[in-house]
Design an enzyme around this catalytic site. Structure first.
Site, PDB file in Angstrom:
ATOM      1  N   THR A 222      47.246  26.516  63.394  1.00  0.00           N
ATOM      2  CA  THR A 222      47.713  25.621  62.332  1.00  0.00           C
ATOM      3  C   THR A 222      48.649  24.622  63.002  1.00  0.00           C
ATOM      4  O   THR A 222      49.001  24.776  64.165  1.00  0.00           O
ATOM      5  CB  THR A 222      48.507  26.396  61.263  1.00  0.00           C
ATOM      6  OG1 THR A 222      49.692  26.929  61.869  1.00  0.00           O
ATOM      7  CG2 THR A 222      47.702  27.530  60.656  1.00  0.00           C
TER       8      THR A 222
ATOM      9  N   VAL B  57      53.920  31.683  68.743  1.00  0.00           N
ATOM     10  CA  VAL B  57      54.798  30.546  68.437  1.00  0.00           C
ATOM     11  C   VAL B  57      54.273  29.297  69.162  1.00  0.00           C
ATOM     12  O   VAL B  57      54.120  29.288  70.389  1.00  0.00           O
ATOM     13  CB  VAL B  57      56.256  30.841  68.847  1.00  0.00           C
ATOM     14  CG1 VAL B  57      57.148  29.639  68.527  1.00  0.00           C
ATOM     15  CG2 VAL B  57      56.761  32.099  68.142  1.00  0.00           C
ATOM     16  N   LYS B  58      54.005  28.268  68.356  1.00  0.00           N
ATOM     17  CA  LYS B  58      53.451  27.032  68.919  1.00  0.00           C
ATOM     18  C   LYS B  58      54.604  26.079  69.210  1.00  0.00           C
ATOM     19  O   LYS B  58      55.406  25.758  68.327  1.00  0.00           O
ATOM     20  CB  LYS B  58      52.501  26.419  67.881  1.00  0.00           C
ATOM     21  CG  LYS B  58      51.334  25.677  68.447  1.00  0.00           C
ATOM     22  CD  LYS B  58      50.406  25.281  67.308  1.00  0.00           C
ATOM     23  CE  LYS B  58      49.212  24.521  67.799  1.00  0.00           C
ATOM     24  NZ  LYS B  58      48.461  23.952  66.680  1.00  0.00           N
ATOM     25  N   VAL B  59      54.669  25.636  70.457  1.00  0.00           N
ATOM     26  CA  VAL B  59      55.804  24.851  70.952  1.00  0.00           C
ATOM     27  C   VAL B  59      55.274  23.562  71.572  1.00  0.00           C
ATOM     28  O   VAL B  59      54.318  23.603  72.349  1.00  0.00           O
ATOM     29  CB  VAL B  59      56.562  25.677  72.040  1.00  0.00           C
ATOM     30  CG1 VAL B  59      57.708  24.893  72.632  1.00  0.00           C
ATOM     31  CG2 VAL B  59      57.042  27.014  71.476  1.00  0.00           C
TER      32      VAL B  59
END
Ligand code: E4P
Length: 218
Positions: free
Chosen positions: A27, A86-88
């Site tokens: 997402t 976790v998208k960083v």
């Protein structure tokens, strides 16, 4: 090759899951906004809802752009469900945050990758995934698939464990070419995934089989 769906739409995630080929979900804040998900509680609840549909990794993106903010947000996201990654973003503070998450056992997806250098640093920081955006490079007359090839070669040279998650995949040929190059995962829309099954000779052949069966059995 693993297949992720790139959406926050629960119906589409369910449909992809029912195909029996889904390995995960990505997402981003734009996809969440498209579904009308806003406010802290709703966003968190939506990530949990996605995790309950799919038995695979679900990328949830931080909104902060500074190191401390990303750490604080990422810890909360990672605590929502064991499948959250976790998208960083691929910025300097993002690389520092990825190193912190790696050292604390939190898995990460380094997003908005547009160069081999960004992918190299993300891998050195221990990112679980990098997301090179194939379609967005193609949009500006660059070559998204060539970037996947370059990252594949670099990671293979040094045995990096970071997985290449080909993102911004727009159509079926992107998927096929990513598979040929050796991307570990692709994330794309349901239409591109289902589109892999389309062939006019399959349709006409099936029509003929059914017509012949009907003739013989009347
Ligand atoms: C990746 O994780 C992003 O969510 C996504 O693939 C972006 O795709 P787009 O360029 O079609 O918006």
């Amino acid at each position: 090759m693993k297949f992720f769906i790139d959406t926050a739409n629960l119906d589409q995630i369910r449909q992809a899951q029912e195909l029996g080929i889904l390995d995960g979900v990505t997402t981003n804040p734009s996809l969440m906004a498209k579904e009308g998900i806003s406010g802290d509680a709703a966003v968190k609840g939506h990530y949990v809802a996605i995790c309950e549909i799919v038995d695979g990794d679900v990328s949830a993106e931080v909104i902060s752009t500074d190191y401390e903010g990303m750490i604080a947000e990422g810890k909360i996201l990672a605590d929502l469900h064991p499948n959250i990654v976790v998208k960083v973003p691929a910025i300097v503070d993002g690389i520092k945050a990825i190193r912190w998450f790696t050292d604390h056992g939190i898995r990460t997806n380094c997003t908005l990758i547009f160069s081999a250098g960004q992918a190299l640093l993300a891998a050195k920081a221990g990112a679980s995934y990098v997301s090179p955006f194939v379609g967005r490079l193609d949009d500006i007359s660059s070559d998204g698939l060539h970037l996947i090839e370059k990252i594949r070669a670099i990671y293979d040279n040094y045995d990096f464990g970071t997985e290449i998650l080909a993102a911004s995949v727009r159509h079926t040929m992107h998927i096929i070419e990513c598979a040929e190059i050796g991307a570990d995962i692709m994330t794309g829309p349901l239409s591109a995934i289902v589109g892999l099954m389309k062939h006019p000779l399959t349709d006409s052949g099936l029509k003929q089989f059914l017509a012949d069966h009907a003739k013989a059995n009347n």
